[in-house]
Design a protein around this motif. Structure first.
Motif, PDB file in Angstrom:
ATOM      1  N   GLY A   1     -27.053 -85.169  27.232  1.00 41.08           N
ATOM      2  CA  GLY A   1     -26.085 -85.886  26.412  1.00 41.08           C
ATOM      3  C   GLY A   1     -24.819 -85.104  26.150  1.00 41.08           C
ATOM      4  N   LYS A   2     -23.701 -85.783  26.225  1.00 42.14           N
ATOM      5  CA  LYS A   2     -22.403 -85.202  25.866  1.00 42.14           C
ATOM      6  C   LYS A   2     -22.291 -85.167  24.349  1.00 42.14           C
ATOM      7  CE  LYS A   2     -17.446 -86.298  25.974  1.00 42.14           C
ATOM      8  NZ  LYS A   2     -16.439 -87.288  26.425  1.00 42.14           N
ATOM      9  N   GLY A   3     -22.047 -83.987  23.790  1.00 41.11           N
ATOM     10  CA  GLY A   3     -22.016 -83.828  22.347  1.00 41.11           C
ATOM     11  C   GLY A   3     -20.690 -83.310  21.818  1.00 41.11           C
ATOM     12  N   ILE A   4     -19.592 -83.951  22.167  1.00 42.27           N
ATOM     13  CA  ILE A   4     -18.284 -83.547  21.636  1.00 42.27           C
ATOM     14  C   ILE A   4     -18.141 -84.163  20.245  1.00 42.27           C
ATOM     15  CG2 ILE A   4     -15.797 -83.522  21.980  1.00 42.27           C
ATOM     16  CD1 ILE A   4     -17.322 -81.948  24.081  1.00 42.27           C
ATOM     17  N   THR A   5     -18.357 -83.358  19.213  1.00 40.43           N
ATOM     18  CA  THR A   5     -18.385 -83.901  17.856  1.00 40.43           C
ATOM     19  C   THR A   5     -16.999 -84.310  17.350  1.00 40.43           C
ATOM     20  OG1 THR A   5     -18.279 -81.681  16.900  1.00 40.43           O
ATOM     21  CG2 THR A   5     -20.471 -82.621  17.270  1.00 40.43           C
ATOM     22  N   PHE A   6     -15.948 -83.783  17.956  1.00 37.99           N
ATOM     23  CA  PHE A   6     -14.607 -84.337  17.779  1.00 37.99           C
ATOM     24  C   PHE A   6     -13.774 -83.938  18.976  1.00 37.99           C
ATOM     25  CE2 PHE A   6     -10.184 -84.636  16.513  1.00 37.99           C
ATOM     26  CZ  PHE A   6     -10.164 -85.932  16.024  1.00 37.99           C
TER      27      PHE A   6
ATOM     28  N   THR B   1     -32.104 -96.088  16.898  1.00 39.05           N
ATOM     29  CA  THR B   1     -30.740 -96.581  17.099  1.00 39.05           C
ATOM     30  C   THR B   1     -29.909 -96.426  15.834  1.00 39.05           C
ATOM     31  OG1 THR B   1     -31.590 -98.201  18.696  1.00 39.05           O
ATOM     32  CG2 THR B   1     -29.368 -98.567  17.842  1.00 39.05           C
ATOM     33  N   ALA B   2     -30.503 -96.726  14.687  1.00 42.33           N
ATOM     34  CA  ALA B   2     -29.774 -96.594  13.422  1.00 42.33           C
ATOM     35  C   ALA B   2     -29.405 -95.141  13.151  1.00 42.33           C
ATOM     36  CB  ALA B   2     -30.627 -97.150  12.279  1.00 42.33           C
ATOM     37  N   ARG B   3     -30.313 -94.232  13.483  1.00 42.72           N
ATOM     38  CA  ARG B   3     -30.001 -92.812  13.268  1.00 42.72           C
ATOM     39  C   ARG B   3     -28.880 -92.363  14.207  1.00 42.72           C
ATOM     40  NH1 ARG B   3     -35.078 -91.023  12.926  1.00 42.72           N
ATOM     41  NH2 ARG B   3     -35.164 -90.754  15.183  1.00 42.72           N
ATOM     42  N   ALA B   4     -28.898 -92.859  15.437  1.00 37.61           N
ATOM     43  CA  ALA B   4     -27.797 -92.559  16.353  1.00 37.61           C
ATOM     44  C   ALA B   4     -26.480 -93.104  15.799  1.00 37.61           C
ATOM     45  CB  ALA B   4     -28.082 -93.144  17.738  1.00 37.61           C
ATOM     46  N   ARG B   5     -26.522 -94.309  15.226  1.00 37.28           N
ATOM     47  CA  ARG B   5     -25.321 -94.859  14.595  1.00 37.28           C
ATOM     48  C   ARG B   5     -24.850 -93.972  13.445  1.00 37.28           C
ATOM     49  NH1 ARG B   5     -26.316-101.422  13.884  1.00 37.28           N
ATOM     50  NH2 ARG B   5     -26.420-101.941  16.115  1.00 37.28           N
ATOM     51  N   ASP B   6     -25.799 -93.525  12.638  1.00 39.29           N
ATOM     52  CA  ASP B   6     -25.439 -92.651  11.517  1.00 39.29           C
ATOM     53  C   ASP B   6     -24.623 -91.463  11.997  1.00 39.29           C
ATOM     54  OD1 ASP B   6     -26.954 -94.241   9.833  1.00 39.29           O
ATOM     55  OD2 ASP B   6     -28.654 -92.866   9.744  1.00 39.29           O
ATOM     56  N   TRP B   7     -25.116 -90.805  13.022  1.00 40.08           N
ATOM     57  CA  TRP B   7     -24.464 -89.587  13.506  1.00 40.08           C
ATOM     58  C   TRP B   7     -23.077 -89.878  14.061  1.00 40.08           C
ATOM     59  CZ3 TRP B   7     -29.065 -86.870  16.502  1.00 40.08           C
ATOM     60  CH2 TRP B   7     -30.063 -86.549  15.572  1.00 40.08           C
ATOM     61  N   VAL B   8     -22.955 -90.977  14.801  1.00 36.58           N
ATOM     62  CA  VAL B   8     -21.647 -91.344  15.342  1.00 36.58           C
ATOM     63  C   VAL B   8     -20.666 -91.686  14.216  1.00 36.58           C
ATOM     64  CG1 VAL B   8     -20.422 -93.079  16.721  1.00 36.58           C
ATOM     65  CG2 VAL B   8     -22.560 -92.087  17.575  1.00 36.58           C
ATOM     66  N   ASN B   9     -21.164 -92.328  13.169  1.00 37.65           N
ATOM     67  CA  ASN B   9     -20.298 -92.757  12.066  1.00 37.65           C
ATOM     68  C   ASN B   9     -19.928 -91.625  11.115  1.00 37.65           C
ATOM     69  OD1 ASN B   9     -20.111 -95.503  12.748  1.00 37.65           O
ATOM     70  ND2 ASN B   9     -22.066 -95.971  11.775  1.00 37.65           N
ATOM     71  N   THR B  10     -20.686 -90.554  11.113  1.00 38.26           N
ATOM     72  CA  THR B  10     -20.432 -89.455  10.183  1.00 38.26           C
ATOM     73  C   THR B  10     -19.124 -88.754  10.532  1.00 38.26           C
ATOM     74  OG1 THR B  10     -22.796 -89.089   9.850  1.00 38.26           O
ATOM     75  CG2 THR B  10     -21.324 -87.277   9.280  1.00 38.26           C
ATOM     76  N   PRO B  11     -18.265 -88.493   9.541  1.00 34.63           N
ATOM     77  CA  PRO B  11     -17.008 -87.792   9.817  1.00 34.63           C
ATOM     78  C   PRO B  11     -17.247 -86.469  10.535  1.00 34.63           C
ATOM     79  CG  PRO B  11     -16.977 -88.683   7.599  1.00 34.63           C
ATOM     80  CD  PRO B  11     -18.363 -88.897   8.115  1.00 34.63           C
ATOM     81  N   ALA B  12     -16.347 -86.122  11.421  1.00 34.76           N
ATOM     82  CA  ALA B  12     -16.537 -84.947  12.274  1.00 34.76           C
ATOM     83  C   ALA B  12     -16.627 -83.646  11.478  1.00 34.76           C
ATOM     84  CB  ALA B  12     -15.407 -84.862  13.299  1.00 34.76           C
ATOM     85  N   ARG B  13     -15.964 -83.573  10.353  1.00 32.80           N
ATOM     86  CA  ARG B  13     -16.026 -82.338   9.568  1.00 32.80           C
ATOM     87  C   ARG B  13     -17.398 -82.167   8.927  1.00 32.80           C
ATOM     88  NH1 ARG B  13     -11.733 -82.078   5.075  1.00 32.80           N
ATOM     89  NH2 ARG B  13     -12.896 -80.168   4.617  1.00 32.80           N
ATOM     90  N   ASP B  14     -18.160 -83.271   8.835  1.00 30.18           N
ATOM     91  CA  ASP B  14     -19.503 -83.222   8.268  1.00 30.18           C
ATOM     92  C   ASP B  14     -20.578 -83.092   9.346  1.00 30.18           C
ATOM     93  OD1 ASP B  14     -18.478 -83.524   5.677  1.00 30.18           O
ATOM     94  OD2 ASP B  14     -18.456 -85.710   5.882  1.00 30.18           O
ATOM     95  N   LEU B  15     -20.331 -83.648  10.519  1.00 30.13           N
ATOM     96  CA  LEU B  15     -21.290 -83.510  11.616  1.00 30.13           C
ATOM     97  C   LEU B  15     -20.689 -82.582  12.665  1.00 30.13           C
ATOM     98  CD1 LEU B  15     -24.123 -84.543  12.471  1.00 30.13           C
ATOM     99  CD2 LEU B  15     -22.921 -86.038  14.066  1.00 30.13           C
ATOM    100  N   THR B  16     -20.786 -81.301  12.399  1.00 25.71           N
ATOM    101  CA  THR B  16     -20.318 -80.275  13.330  1.00 25.71           C
ATOM    102  C   THR B  16     -21.416 -79.989  14.353  1.00 25.71           C
ATOM    103  OG1 THR B  16     -21.224 -78.539  11.932  1.00 25.71           O
ATOM    104  CG2 THR B  16     -18.947 -79.231  11.496  1.00 25.71           C
ATOM    105  N   PRO B  17     -21.129 -79.240  15.408  1.00 21.06           N
ATOM    106  CA  PRO B  17     -22.199 -78.854  16.343  1.00 21.06           C
ATOM    107  C   PRO B  17     -23.356 -78.140  15.642  1.00 21.06           C
ATOM    108  CG  PRO B  17     -20.067 -78.433  17.326  1.00 21.06           C
ATOM    109  CD  PRO B  17     -19.797 -78.833  15.902  1.00 21.06           C
TER     110      PRO B  17
END
Length: 488
Positions: free
Chosen positions: A254-259, A173-189
C-alpha cells in the motif's frame, strides 16, 4: 439467534457499536422495518409486511434500486419500502444500496429490522455492509455530529456467518475511511504505524514498524528520498497474518503518503485540498489484512506499507536527483510529485524477497485514472491474466468495480533514462499516465504474479451517495477481502 458488532463510527467516536443480529422472524420490538420491493411493486416471499401498493404508486415509488419510501404504520412503527429492481437481477450491489437507504431512513429508531435477504436467496453480508456504511459519520474531535440512534439491526432470514462477514468487512472499510478522513497532522507516518501495532496486538498478529534508521540501513532509497523533505519521519510497516496450512501466500502493498504537497514539484492549492487521502492504499491493505485475521481466512497475508509525507524544504529531493531502490535499481527523479511509485518500489521489492504466490498493490497513484475511468471505477493493471481476473471479480462482488487497462510494453522505453536505470516520469506528452506508472512499478516485481489497483479517484467522494459518505471511501478494502476469501 446470534449477533455481531461492527463499529462503523470513527476511531474518535467510542460510542457503542451497532449490533447486527440474524433472526428467523421480525422481532416484536423493531421500530423500523425495511422490506424489499421489486420494480413491479410486488414483495418477495418472506418479506414479512404488507404495503399499500396504490399509495406507493401515488408517491412515485417504482421499486428502482436505491429508491426508498417510509410508510408509517398504525401501531406507531415505520415500514420502509426499499426498491431492489427486477427480481432476477438482485445482486450484492443492489442490496448494499438498499441497506444504505434503510440506514438513512431509520430516523431516531434504536431497533431496526429488515427482510432484504428475502430478495436474493438469503444473501445478507451486502445488506449489513450497506447499512453500516450508510450509517458512517466521521468526527475528528473538533466537529461533532449527532449521535447515531440505531443500536441494533436485525437481519431476518440470514445466516449468522454471513452477517458476521458483512460486519467485519464494514468495520474494516469504516476504519480505512477514518484514517483517510483524519487530518494529516494527526495521522502522521508514526501514528499510522502505532495504530497498526495496536490493532495487530489485539489480534495476535506479527507487526514490524521500521524507523528512519532502519529504513536507511535496509536500502529503501525510494522511501528515504521522498521522506527527505519532511520533518515527520517515515515508517515502513510490515503486518503479517499467518494461519496454519494456508492455501496461498499473498503480499498486499500500500502507498502510504500521509500528506502529499508534491514536494518541490509543488501542487496547486486546490490540488492539495484532499491530499490527506493519499494514504488510501495503505489504509486498504492494512485493514484488509486485519479483516482476513478476523474472518480466519486460510490465506497467509503480509501487508507492506511505505509511509511518509511528501514535503518541500531545503532537504527535499530535487528534480534530477538519482535514488537507489531496495532492489538496486537506480531511479532518476524528474518530478517529485510522482512520489508514490518511488515508495512503492521499495515495498514491492521487499514483498518479492519473501516469494509470495501473488502481489497486489493498491495506490492513489495517477490523475490519469480519474480521466480514464472517473470516480466510480478503479484501474487494474497486471502481468498475470488470472490474477487480474481475480481482482476484477472481487471488485464486482464488493461493489467496487475495476476495469483492466493494458500494460503496453512498447511504452516502457518512455521511461528510459540517460543517467539511471529508469526515470520516474516521461518527459514527452502527458498521455497514458496510469499505464506508464504501472510499467514503472512492474520493474520491481521481478516477474512474480502481480496486479496494481489504482484508486486515485474512487478513494474520495465529494458527496453522500448510496453507501458512500462525503470524504474517504475506504475503496479497495472490501475488494481485497473478497479476493482473499476467493483464494480460501
Amino acid at each position: 439467534m446470534t449477533d455481531t458488532a461492527s463499529r462503523p463510527a470513527t476511531t474518535t467516536d467510542r460510542s457503542a457499536p451497532i449490533r447486527f443480529v440474524d433472526a428467523d422472524e421480525v422481532p416484536a420490538d423493531a421500530e423500523v422495518l425495511g422490506v424489499p420491493v421489486f420494480d413491479d411493486l410486488t414483495l418477495p416471499v418472506g418479506a414479512g409486511a404488507r404495503l399499500d401498493v396504490a399509495f406507493l404508486r401515488r408517491c412515485g415509488f417504482e421499486g428502482r434500486p436505491g429508491q426508498a419510501r417510509a410508510v408509517p404504520a398504525d401501531d406507531g412503527t415505520t415500514v420502509v419500502a426499499l426498491g431492489v429492481g427486477k427480481g432476477d437481477r438482485v445482486d450484492g450491489d443492489v442490496l448494499r444500496r438498499a441497506g444504505a437507504a434503510l440506514a438513512r431512513h431509520a430516523g431516531a429508531a434504536a431497533k431496526v429490522a429488515t427482510t432484504l435477504p428475502a430478495a436474493a436467496g438469503g444473501m445478507a453480508a451486502p445488506v449489513v455492509e450497506g447499512f453500516a456504511l450508510g450509517s458512517y459519520r466521521f468526527e475528528d474531535g473538533r466537529r461533532r455530529v449527532q449521535p447515531r440512534a440505531v443500536e441494533q439491526l436485525t437481519v431476518v432470514g440470514a445466516r449468522a456467518d454471513d452477517v458476521r462477514r458483512g460486519a467485519v468487512a464494514a468495520e474494516a472499510t469504516a476504519r480505512a475511511r477514518d484514517w483517510v478522513n483524519t487530518p494529516a497532522r494527526d495521522l502522521t507516518p508514526t501514528r499510522l504505524g502505532a495504530l497498526t501495532e495496536e490493532l495487530a496486538r489485539e489480534r495476535g498478529l506479527r507487526v514490524e514498524v521500521w524507523d528512519e534508521r532502519r529504513i536507511a540501513a535496509e536500502g529503501l532509497g525510494g522511501l528515504g528520498g521522498v521522506a527527505a523533505g519532511a520533518v515527520e519521519p517515515a515508517r515502513l510497516i510490515k503486518l503479517e497474518y499467518r494461519p496454519r496450512s494456508p492455501r496461498a501466500r499473498v503480499a498486499l502493498v500500500g502507498k502510504g503518503i500521509t500528506f502529499d504537497s508534491g514536494g518541490l514539484s509543488l501542487k496547486t492549492a486546490a490540488g492539495m485540498m484532499t491530499m490527506k487521502s493519499d494514504m488510501g492504499g495503505a489504509a486498504a491493505v492494512i485493514n484488509a489484512t486485519l479483516a482476513a485475521a478476523d474472518l480466519a481466512l486460510p490465506v497467509a497475508v503480509t501487508a507492506w506499507v511505505s509511509a511518509t509525507e511528501n514535503m518541500p524544504s531545503g532537504t527535499a529531493i530535487r528534480p534530477g536527483d538519482v535514488l537507489v531502490a531496495r532492489n538496486g535499481t537506480t531511479i532518476e527523479v524528474l518530478n517529485t510529485d510522482a512520489e508514490g511509485r518511488l515508495v512503492l518500489a521499495d515495498a514491492l521489492s521487499l514483498a518479492v524477497e519473501e516469494e509470495p504466490d501473488a502481489i497486489v498493490d493498491v495506490a492513489t497513484l495517477t490523475g490519469g485514472q480519474r480521466v480514464a475511468l472517473g470516480s466510480g471505477v478503479a484501474a487494474v493493471l497486471a502481468n498475470d491474466d488470472a490474477l487480474a481476473a481475480k481482482v476484477t471479480a472481487a471488485g464486482d462482488a464488493a461493489g467496487e468495480p475495476a476495469w483492466r487497462l493494458p500494460l503496453v510494453a512498447a511504452y516502457r522505453k518512455r521511461l528510459d533514462s540517460e543517467v539511471a536505470d529508469i526515470k520516474n516520469v516521461t518527459t514527452g506528452a502527458a498521455e497514458a499516465s496510469t499505464i506508464i506508472a504501472a510499467l514503472f512499478l512492474e520493474e520491481f516485481v521481478d516477474g512474480r504474479s502481480w496486479a496494481h489497483l489504482d484508486i486515485a479517484a474512487p478513494s474520495w467522494s465529494d458527496s453522500d451517495e448510496g453507501l458512500l459518505t462525503k470524504g474517504g471511501t475506504g475503496w479497495g478494502t472490501r475488494t481485497l477481502i473478497e479476493m482473499l476469501a476467493a483464494w480460501a
